[in-house]
Design a protein around this motif. Structure first.
Motif, PDB file in Angstrom:
ATOM      1  N   ASP A   1       0.865  -1.169   0.000  1.00 45.65           N
ATOM      2  CA  ASP A   1       0.000   0.000   0.000  1.00 45.65           C
ATOM      3  C   ASP A   1       0.911   1.231   0.000  1.00 45.65           C
ATOM      4  O   ASP A   1       2.126   1.103   0.107  1.00 45.65           O
ATOM      5  N   PHE A   2       0.302   2.427  -0.085  1.00 44.46           N
ATOM      6  CA  PHE A   2       1.108   3.643  -0.060  1.00 44.46           C
ATOM      7  C   PHE A   2       1.757   3.812   1.318  1.00 44.46           C
ATOM      8  O   PHE A   2       1.141   3.500   2.336  1.00 44.46           O
ATOM      9  N   VAL A   3       2.981   4.294   1.314  1.00 43.08           N
ATOM     10  CA  VAL A   3       3.730   4.470   2.562  1.00 43.08           C
ATOM     11  C   VAL A   3       3.318   5.795   3.215  1.00 43.08           C
ATOM     12  O   VAL A   3       3.240   6.824   2.548  1.00 43.08           O
TER      13      VAL A   3
ATOM     14  N   ARG B   1      11.687  12.593  -3.018  1.00 40.45           N
ATOM     15  CA  ARG B   1      11.107  13.941  -2.843  1.00 40.45           C
ATOM     16  C   ARG B   1      11.417  14.489  -1.460  1.00 40.45           C
ATOM     17  O   ARG B   1      11.555  15.687  -1.265  1.00 40.45           O
ATOM     18  N   LEU B   2      11.499  13.576  -0.480  1.00 36.52           N
ATOM     19  CA  LEU B   2      11.828  14.021   0.884  1.00 36.52           C
ATOM     20  C   LEU B   2      13.327  14.260   1.057  1.00 36.52           C
ATOM     21  O   LEU B   2      13.764  14.682   2.120  1.00 36.52           O
ATOM     22  N   GLY B   3      14.092  13.959   0.034  1.00 40.47           N
ATOM     23  CA  GLY B   3      15.547  14.210   0.093  1.00 40.47           C
ATOM     24  C   GLY B   3      16.270  13.280   1.047  1.00 40.47           C
ATOM     25  O   GLY B   3      17.332  13.623   1.567  1.00 40.47           O
TER      26      GLY B   3
ATOM     27  N   ASP C   1       6.358   3.881  -6.038  1.00 36.72           N
ATOM     28  CA  ASP C   1       5.746   5.031  -5.374  1.00 36.72           C
ATOM     29  C   ASP C   1       6.563   5.413  -4.129  1.00 36.72           C
ATOM     30  O   ASP C   1       6.811   6.593  -3.879  1.00 36.72           O
ATOM     31  N   PHE C   2       6.988   4.409  -3.382  1.00 35.68           N
ATOM     32  CA  PHE C   2       7.774   4.655  -2.170  1.00 35.68           C
ATOM     33  C   PHE C   2       9.070   5.392  -2.507  1.00 35.68           C
ATOM     34  O   PHE C   2       9.410   6.404  -1.887  1.00 35.68           O
ATOM     35  N   ILE C   3       9.771   4.904  -3.517  1.00 34.55           N
ATOM     36  CA  ILE C   3      11.072   5.498  -3.833  1.00 34.55           C
ATOM     37  C   ILE C   3      10.905   6.927  -4.364  1.00 34.55           C
ATOM     38  O   ILE C   3      11.700   7.814  -4.039  1.00 34.55           O
ATOM     39  N   LYS C   4       9.832   7.154  -5.101  1.00 35.64           N
ATOM     40  CA  LYS C   4       9.568   8.515  -5.587  1.00 35.64           C
ATOM     41  C   LYS C   4       9.413   9.476  -4.393  1.00 35.64           C
ATOM     42  O   LYS C   4      10.010  10.554  -4.353  1.00 35.64           O
TER      43      LYS C   4
END
Ligand code: AMP
Ligand code: ZN
Length: 463
Positions: free
Chosen positions: A35-37, A117-119, A110-113
């Motif tokens: 699922d989405f993290v 984005r969070l750097g 999705d997780f890695i994206k």
């Protein structure tokens, strides 16, 4: 001060002494990719990121691995028995009408994206449990050979009574049952805390993911993946093992048992557990509808940097309560910092403000005390240190803060503003004060401030 870390194993703050001073090894338990993290999970990965950065600041090279659980994490985990219930990945596959592999790949991407984005610092590898099935089988074979296992109807289990140190981390002994056990215990198990190393595929149901093994067709238990990936990627003993606080009692205790029984060596020197992120003072959960994701908060106009600042506002071992108001406060603080940096004048004479840097590093080395480190940021900003030195020092801090401060350093004065300021100076020289004042206000309305200095004027961005 050298780096000190709180070790959940000894329940004490300890000096950090790596096994090999030339290469620190670190492992963080990553997400189950069904699922989405959520921003709860990301709190724990932000601790991993901060640990990595603080170790680097201390001059260490770090080898860092994070796993992605794409098999074997059962729903019973939430009910106190991680060996019962359904495989989360298989369940999502059924719900979404996709294969298990497609489910895992979709949520991994999705997780890695969002991770990027969070750097957050990327680990050397994200390791997928299904890429290490052979390693897991080998490790279980090793445990079997040494007499730590037994077989029952639904799988091969680890016998916790054979390991005298069971409970070192969790505080629970093998004959106790977990506090959270809210389902019928498996009566075939010798001890309530025994756990599955290999589970057999159900007879009545097809599984997407199953493998042959010496014990029968099935899939690995949830805990064995981490022990096997650590052994393969980092070796028999590692310096730091981290994860969310929920993993301490069962998952991490079982990782220790398997690894130490298989190798006869101490598994991990330091255990670092991040306290949970709560929402509005209560549990965060998908079923409650408050397991917010990074895209959820971005859709409301918040930036990844604001979330990061919000995380850093609390010590990682303290529960953190998410509210939209708290996130707004964090976003305001970050904006203020960017705006201030934008007004600072650069200079070739800039030097690091060593006193502030020392204080900042002391906070980092005091068990990653980020609230204290942020306090030093604001002390520096308010201090008499030259603006150019503030910039240099803030950029140094930002190697750990990771707020992207460099994007706000230095600013181009728009030609239009420069021209207005010139005209204003002319009016002032001619004593036409009302017109000069009018232009000053116009400059301000465009977001700039004009100051009169000996040789003319100076323009700053308005904060
Ligand atoms: P899971 O996807 O449930 O396997 O969790 C992945 C990681 O995120 C584990 O290290 C969890 O302990 C951690 N985690 C899950 N929920 C939270 C939360 N609300 N706050 C902090 N960490 C969490
Ligand atoms: Zn793990």
């Amino acid at each position: 001060m050298a780096l000190q870390l709180y070790n959940s194993l000894t329940r004490k703050v300890e000096d950090f002494i790596p096994i090999n001073p030339n290469l620190v090894t670190m492992y963080v338990c990553g997400p189950t990719v069904y699922d989405f993290v959520s921003i709860g999970n990301f709190r724990t990965y932000t601790t991993g990121d901060l640990l990595f950065r603080v170790l680097s600041e201390n001059g260490y090279k770090v080898k860092y691995i994070m796993n992605l659980t794409d098999v074997g994490h059962l729903t019973g985990d939430n009910l106190g028995d991680a060996d019962s219930g359904e495989d989360r990945i298989e369940m999502s596959a059924e719900k979404e009408g996709k294969s298990s592999r497609d489910i895992a790949n979709f949520y991994i991407q999705d997780f890695i994206k969002n991770y990027e984005r969070l750097g957050l610092k990327k680990p050397d590898k994200f390791t997928k449990a299904t890429d290490y099935i052979k390693d897991q089988i080998e490790l279980i074979k090793m445990l079997e050979r040494k007499g730590f296992t037994y077989k029952i109807t639904d799988g091969l289990y680890f016998d916790t009574s054979t390991y005298k140190d069971y409970g070192k981390l969790s505080g629970m002994k093998e004959n106790e049952s977990g506090d959270g056990a809210r389902i019928e215990p498996n009566l075939e198990k010798k001890n309530p805390l025994d756990f599955a190393l290999w589970k057999f595929s159900p007879k009545d149901k097809m599984r997407w993911q199953e493998w042959d093994s010496p014990w029968g067709r099935g899939f690995p238990g949830w805990h064995i993946e981490c022990s096997a990936m650590i052994l393969t990627e980092l070796g028999e003993n590692i310096d730091i093992h981290a994860g969310g606080e929920d993993l301490r009692m069962i998952h991490h205790q079982n990782e220790i048992a398997q690894s130490e029984c298989a190798t006869g060596k101490k598994f991990a020197s330091y255990w670092v557990h991040t306290a949970f992120l709560q929402v509005d003072g209560g549990r965060m959960g998908r079923s409650i509808g408050n397991a917010y994701t990074l895209p959820d908060i971005e859709a409301k106009g918040f930036t990844p940097a604001a979330l990061r600042y919000f995380y850093m506002g609390a010590h990682y071992r303290k529960k953190l309560n998410f509210t939209w108001e708290a996130l707004q406060n964090a976003q305001n603080a970050v904006k203020k910092l960017y705006d201030l940096v934008g007004t600072y004048e650069e200079s070739k004479d800039a030097v690091l403000a060593i006193d502030f840097l020392d204080k900042f590093n002391e906070a980092l080395n005091d068990d990653i005390n980020m609230p204290e480190a942020l306090a030093v940021v604001w002390e520096l900003v308010k201090s008499e240190v030259a603006e150019s030195s503030k910039i240099t020092t803030l950029l140094k801090f930002d190697e750990v803060l990771g707020l992207g401060i460099e994007n706000y350093v230095g600013f181009e004065i728009p030609v239009e503003i420069e021209n207005l300021a010139r005209v204003r100076t002319q009016y002032r020289k001619s004593g036409i004060w009302d017109k000069a004042d009018l232009i000053r206000r116009e400059i301000e309305s465009k977001g700039y401030l004009v100051e009169d200095v000996a040789d003319g004027f100076r323009i700053k961005r308005k904060v």
